[in-house]
Design a protein around this motif. Structure first.
Motif, PDB file in Angstrom:
ATOM      1  N   GLU A  42       0.875  -1.157   0.000  1.00  0.00           N
ATOM      2  CA  GLU A  42       0.000   0.000   0.000  1.00  0.00           C
ATOM      3  C   GLU A  42       0.913   1.208   0.000  1.00  0.00           C
ATOM      4  OE1 GLU A  42      -3.966   1.692   2.268  1.00  0.00           O
ATOM      5  OE2 GLU A  42      -2.986  -0.147   2.964  1.00  0.00           O
ATOM      6  N   CYS A  43       1.077   1.826  -1.150  1.00  0.00           N
ATOM      7  CA  CYS A  43       2.104   2.843  -1.339  1.00  0.00           C
ATOM      8  C   CYS A  43       1.810   4.105  -0.536  1.00  0.00           C
ATOM      9  CB  CYS A  43       2.222   3.217  -2.822  1.00  0.00           C
ATOM     10  SG  CYS A  43       2.723   1.859  -3.890  1.00  0.00           S
ATOM     11  N   LEU A  44       2.877   4.747  -0.091  1.00  0.00           N
ATOM     12  CA  LEU A  44       2.765   6.060   0.517  1.00  0.00           C
ATOM     13  C   LEU A  44       2.549   7.102  -0.583  1.00  0.00           C
ATOM     14  CD1 LEU A  44       5.695   5.834   3.095  1.00  0.00           C
ATOM     15  CD2 LEU A  44       3.241   5.665   3.572  1.00  0.00           C
ATOM     16  N   PRO A  45       2.017   8.268  -0.260  1.00  0.00           N
ATOM     17  CA  PRO A  45       1.863   9.314  -1.271  1.00  0.00           C
ATOM     18  C   PRO A  45       3.192   9.628  -1.957  1.00  0.00           C
ATOM     19  CG  PRO A  45       0.658   9.916   0.712  1.00  0.00           C
ATOM     20  CD  PRO A  45       1.445   8.682   1.040  1.00  0.00           C
ATOM     21  N   ASP A  46       3.151   9.705  -3.283  1.00  0.00           N
ATOM     22  CA  ASP A  46       4.320  10.044  -4.114  1.00  0.00           C
ATOM     23  C   ASP A  46       5.419   8.983  -4.073  1.00  0.00           C
ATOM     24  OD1 ASP A  46       3.264  12.557  -4.962  1.00  0.00           O
ATOM     25  OD2 ASP A  46       3.857  13.416  -3.032  1.00  0.00           O
ATOM     26  N   HIS A  47       5.089   7.784  -3.600  1.00  0.00           N
ATOM     27  CA  HIS A  47       6.083   6.698  -3.635  1.00  0.00           C
ATOM     28  C   HIS A  47       6.517   6.439  -5.080  1.00  0.00           C
ATOM     29  CE1 HIS A  47       7.965   2.760  -3.153  1.00  0.00           C
ATOM     30  NE2 HIS A  47       7.181   2.322  -4.119  1.00  0.00           N
ATOM     31  N   GLY A  65      -6.202   3.106  -6.159  1.00  0.00           N
ATOM     32  CA  GLY A  65      -5.345   4.262  -6.318  1.00  0.00           C
ATOM     33  C   GLY A  65      -4.964   4.516  -7.761  1.00  0.00           C
ATOM     34  N   LYS A  66      -4.022   5.427  -7.932  1.00  0.00           N
ATOM     35  CA  LYS A  66      -3.566   5.762  -9.273  1.00  0.00           C
ATOM     36  C   LYS A  66      -2.133   6.267  -9.227  1.00  0.00           C
ATOM     37  CE  LYS A  66      -5.608  10.429  -9.106  1.00  0.00           C
ATOM     38  NZ  LYS A  66      -6.524  11.382  -9.793  1.00  0.00           N
ATOM     39  N   GLY A  67      -1.526   6.378 -10.419  1.00  0.00           N
ATOM     40  CA  GLY A  67      -0.143   6.831 -10.522  1.00  0.00           C
ATOM     41  C   GLY A  67       0.278   6.865 -11.978  1.00  0.00           C
ATOM     42  N   ILE A  68       1.585   7.050 -12.209  1.00  0.00           N
ATOM     43  CA  ILE A  68       2.115   7.099 -13.568  1.00  0.00           C
ATOM     44  C   ILE A  68       3.189   6.034 -13.744  1.00  0.00           C
ATOM     45  CG2 ILE A  68       1.623   9.554 -13.870  1.00  0.00           C
ATOM     46  CD1 ILE A  68       4.666  10.040 -13.406  1.00  0.00           C
ATOM     47  N   PHE A  69       3.324   5.573 -14.979  1.00  0.00           N
ATOM     48  CA  PHE A  69       4.334   4.573 -15.338  1.00  0.00           C
ATOM     49  C   PHE A  69       5.027   5.058 -16.606  1.00  0.00           C
ATOM     50  CE2 PHE A  69       5.076   0.508 -17.838  1.00  0.00           C
ATOM     51  CZ  PHE A  69       6.265   0.211 -17.208  1.00  0.00           C
ATOM     52  N   GLN A  70       6.347   5.248 -16.520  1.00  0.00           N
ATOM     53  CA  GLN A  70       7.141   5.708 -17.656  1.00  0.00           C
ATOM     54  C   GLN A  70       8.018   4.575 -18.156  1.00  0.00           C
ATOM     55  OE1 GLN A  70       9.307   9.160 -16.345  1.00  0.00           O
ATOM     56  NE2 GLN A  70       7.503  10.484 -16.338  1.00  0.00           N
ATOM     57  N   CYS A  71       7.958   4.357 -19.460  1.00  0.00           N
ATOM     58  CA  CYS A  71       8.761   3.321 -20.114  1.00  0.00           C
ATOM     59  C   CYS A  71       9.311   3.916 -21.399  1.00  0.00           C
ATOM     60  CB  CYS A  71       7.920   2.085 -20.385  1.00  0.00           C
ATOM     61  SG  CYS A  71       8.821   0.734 -21.162  1.00  0.00           S
ATOM     62  N   ASP A  97       0.330   8.279  -6.986  1.00  0.00           N
ATOM     63  CA  ASP A  97      -0.281   9.601  -6.878  1.00  0.00           C
ATOM     64  C   ASP A  97      -0.144  10.153  -5.456  1.00  0.00           C
ATOM     65  OD1 ASP A  97      -2.129  11.602  -8.267  1.00  0.00           O
ATOM     66  OD2 ASP A  97      -3.281  11.129  -6.460  1.00  0.00           O
ATOM     67  N   HIS A  98      -0.175  11.466  -5.347  1.00  0.00           N
ATOM     68  CA  HIS A  98      -0.046  12.089  -4.024  1.00  0.00           C
ATOM     69  C   HIS A  98      -1.320  11.912  -3.201  1.00  0.00           C
ATOM     70  CE1 HIS A  98       1.281  14.941  -0.975  1.00  0.00           C
ATOM     71  NE2 HIS A  98       0.071  15.495  -1.040  1.00  0.00           N
ATOM     72  N   ASP A  99      -2.480  12.118  -3.831  1.00  0.00           N
ATOM     73  CA  ASP A  99      -3.752  12.061  -3.101  1.00  0.00           C
ATOM     74  C   ASP A  99      -4.335  10.652  -3.027  1.00  0.00           C
ATOM     75  OD1 ASP A  99      -3.762  14.861  -2.681  1.00  0.00           O
ATOM     76  OD2 ASP A  99      -4.498  15.154  -4.732  1.00  0.00           O
ATOM     77  N   LYS A 100      -4.184   9.867  -4.095  1.00  0.00           N
ATOM     78  CA  LYS A 100      -4.716   8.506  -4.128  1.00  0.00           C
ATOM     79  C   LYS A 100      -3.611   7.529  -4.546  1.00  0.00           C
ATOM     80  CE  LYS A 100      -8.744   7.592  -5.665  1.00  0.00           C
ATOM     81  NZ  LYS A 100      -9.887   7.381  -6.584  1.00  0.00           N
ATOM     82  N   PRO A 101      -2.674   7.260  -3.636  1.00  0.00           N
ATOM     83  CA  PRO A 101      -1.552   6.376  -4.007  1.00  0.00           C
ATOM     84  C   PRO A 101      -2.019   4.954  -4.269  1.00  0.00           C
ATOM     85  CG  PRO A 101      -1.529   6.837  -1.654  1.00  0.00           C
ATOM     86  CD  PRO A 101      -2.590   7.719  -2.244  1.00  0.00           C
ATOM     87  N   TRP A 102      -1.199   4.220  -5.022  1.00  0.00           N
ATOM     88  CA  TRP A 102      -1.523   2.853  -5.412  1.00  0.00           C
ATOM     89  C   TRP A 102      -1.606   1.900  -4.221  1.00  0.00           C
ATOM     90  CZ3 TRP A 102       2.780   3.391  -9.486  1.00  0.00           C
ATOM     91  CH2 TRP A 102       2.233   3.725 -10.738  1.00  0.00           C
ATOM     92  N   TYR A 103      -2.439   0.923  -4.385  1.00  0.00           N
ATOM     93  CA  TYR A 103      -2.387  -0.309  -3.599  1.00  0.00           C
ATOM     94  C   TYR A 103      -2.265  -1.422  -4.626  1.00  0.00           C
ATOM     95  CZ  TYR A 103      -3.891  -4.200  -0.600  1.00  0.00           C
ATOM     96  OH  TYR A 103      -3.951  -5.393   0.088  1.00  0.00           O
ATOM     97  N   TYR A 104      -1.098  -2.082  -4.659  1.00  0.00           N
ATOM     98  CA  TYR A 104      -0.875  -3.070  -5.715  1.00  0.00           C
ATOM     99  C   TYR A 104      -0.079  -4.263  -5.206  1.00  0.00           C
ATOM    100  CZ  TYR A 104       3.607  -0.471  -6.455  1.00  0.00           C
ATOM    101  OH  TYR A 104       4.819   0.169  -6.313  1.00  0.00           O
ATOM    102  N   CYS A 105      -0.071  -5.303  -6.005  1.00  0.00           N
ATOM    103  CA  CYS A 105       0.793  -6.460  -5.778  1.00  0.00           C
ATOM    104  C   CYS A 105       1.622  -6.668  -7.029  1.00  0.00           C
ATOM    105  CB  CYS A 105      -0.023  -7.712  -5.445  1.00  0.00           C
ATOM    106  SG  CYS A 105      -1.290  -8.144  -6.657  1.00  0.00           S
ATOM    107  N   TRP A 106       2.740  -7.367  -6.890  1.00  0.00           N
ATOM    108  CA  TRP A 106       3.614  -7.556  -8.039  1.00  0.00           C
ATOM    109  C   TRP A 106       4.306  -8.913  -7.979  1.00  0.00           C
ATOM    110  CZ3 TRP A 106       4.966  -4.536  -3.865  1.00  0.00           C
ATOM    111  CH2 TRP A 106       6.154  -4.860  -3.220  1.00  0.00           C
ATOM    112  N   ILE A 107       4.780  -9.324  -9.137  1.00  0.00           N
ATOM    113  CA  ILE A 107       5.490 -10.595  -9.252  1.00  0.00           C
ATOM    114  C   ILE A 107       6.606 -10.438 -10.276  1.00  0.00           C
ATOM    115  CG2 ILE A 107       3.735 -11.404 -10.899  1.00  0.00           C
ATOM    116  CD1 ILE A 107       4.396 -14.262 -10.017  1.00  0.00           C
ATOM    117  N   GLY A 108       7.796 -10.895  -9.925  1.00  0.00           N
ATOM    118  CA  GLY A 108       8.928 -10.927 -10.843  1.00  0.00           C
ATOM    119  C   GLY A 108       9.165 -12.355 -11.303  1.00  0.00           C
TER     120      GLY A 108
END
Length: 342
Positions: A42-47, A65-71, A97-108
């Motif tokens: 559960e990401c902190l704001p601006d993580h 939540g929401k955020g940006i992904f640059q590739c 995002d600062h106001d609505k940071p992501w809540y995510y899971c990931w797998i490598g």
């Protein structure tokens, strides 16, 4: 007298049968994938994370939540009920995002068939973001994987099952999934994966049996495939990569011979100089001096490179000088160079 229990109470169920042989034949052509790591946050704001280049695939499932992904030059705004994929070798950056940071899971994960499977889900390098509404099921699977012991063999089989389950969920839940497309020659994909691995890790100590195990085939089979596909052994392929890198460093930098040896996969400068002289007929320092003199005369540096499917950044640069064509590995004494494939 008490009646014996019946062993088959629902005979209709006993007669159920489905033939899975066709799809199993498809899976046989797609080597397994392996989970490298997983997590939930559960990401902190601006993580943020990056810019960074991964060596494996990393898949993020955004539940809230929401955020940006640059590739590369592309930037994507990612909301909940989305998934985004990081490709190995691609520089990426992502930020919550600062106001609505992501809540995510990931797998490598990694595997010979990983890129093809991702394509079938609908991912491409130009479109690494897809909608996905079954994130809760993926989350449960990752929770199960996180509860397993890392170094127990039995748990390793369960983790393999977890990644298969996640891939199945992605295939079911993706509206962009594609028809199964099996390569006609799986052997080529083994060699392509091994070659890419050597290209990325040529400066490290690499054992051919460990590389074969990483792919999921035997050492002898990998060597045979390499000889069939490239005409040389994996060891010879690795040496050529290292020699190309070494000549570039000698001609384009002022680094010491010791540093160049280390960067080229030879911790011992004497071993590096020995194999370099066997290949080019002169020592690294003489090679550098000869090509410096040629450059001063205005002759452009164009090295003779081996006829291999190498990436442009490895094939570029170099000089002419006294360089000799690369000789087969059979011409070298066994175990030449402290960083060679074993």
């Amino acid at each position: 007298m008490k009646e014996k229990p019946r062993l088959h109470r629902q005979k209709k169920l006993d007669k159920q049968f489905r033939d899975f042989s066709t799809i199993q034949n498809v899976l046989r052509e797609m080597p397994p994938m392996y989970m490298d790591f997983c997590g939930i946050e559960e990401c902190l704001p601006d993580h943020s994370f990056g810019p960074y280049v991964r060596e494996e695939f990393v898949l993020h499932v955004v539940l809230d939540g929401k955020g940006i992904f640059q590739c590369g030059k592309n930037c994507f705004e990612i909301d909940a009920n989305s998934i985004f994929l990081i490709y190995p070798g691609e520089e990426t950056f992502y930020k919550a995002d600062h106001d609505k940071p992501w809540y995510y899971c990931w797998i490598g994960f990694h595997g010979v068939s990983a890129e093809r499977v991702m394509q079938q889900i609908g991912f491409t390098k130009d479109h690494p973001v897809l909608p996905f509404t079954n994130g809760d099921s993926v989350m449960k699977t990752i929770h199960a994987a996180l509860e397993m012991e890392a170094d127990i063999l039995t748990e390793a089989f369960f983790r393999r099952a977890c990644i298969n389950q996640i891939i199945g969920l992605l295939l079911i839940g993706s509206p962009h999934r594609r028809p199964i497309d099996i390569l006609p020659d799986q052997d080529v994909s083994y060699t392509a994966y091994a070659a890419r691995y050597l290209q990325r890790h040529f400066a490290e100590r690499i054992r051919v049996n460990e590389l074969a195990a990483k792919i999921g085939i035997s050492r002898s089979y990998l060597v045979r495939l390499f000889r069939d596909h490239y005409g040389i052994s994996p060891q010879e392929y690795l040496i050529r990569l290292r020699m190309i890198h070494a000549t570039e460093c000698l001609l384009l930098t002022g680094d010491s011979i010791g540093n160049i040896a280390m960067e080229s996969g030879y911790p011992d400068p004497l071993a590096f100089s020995k194999i370099f002289k066997q290949r080019f007929g002169v020592s690294p320092s003489v090679y550098r001096e000869q090509n410096r003199q040629i450059s001063e005369k205005g002759i452009p540096a164009q090295p003779v490179l081996p006829d291999l499917d190498l990436p442009e950044n490895i094939r570029s640069g170099g000089g002419t000088g006294q360089k000799q064509p690369f000789s087969p590995a059979a011409d070298l004494p066994e175990g030449t160079g402290s960083g060679s494939l074993e």
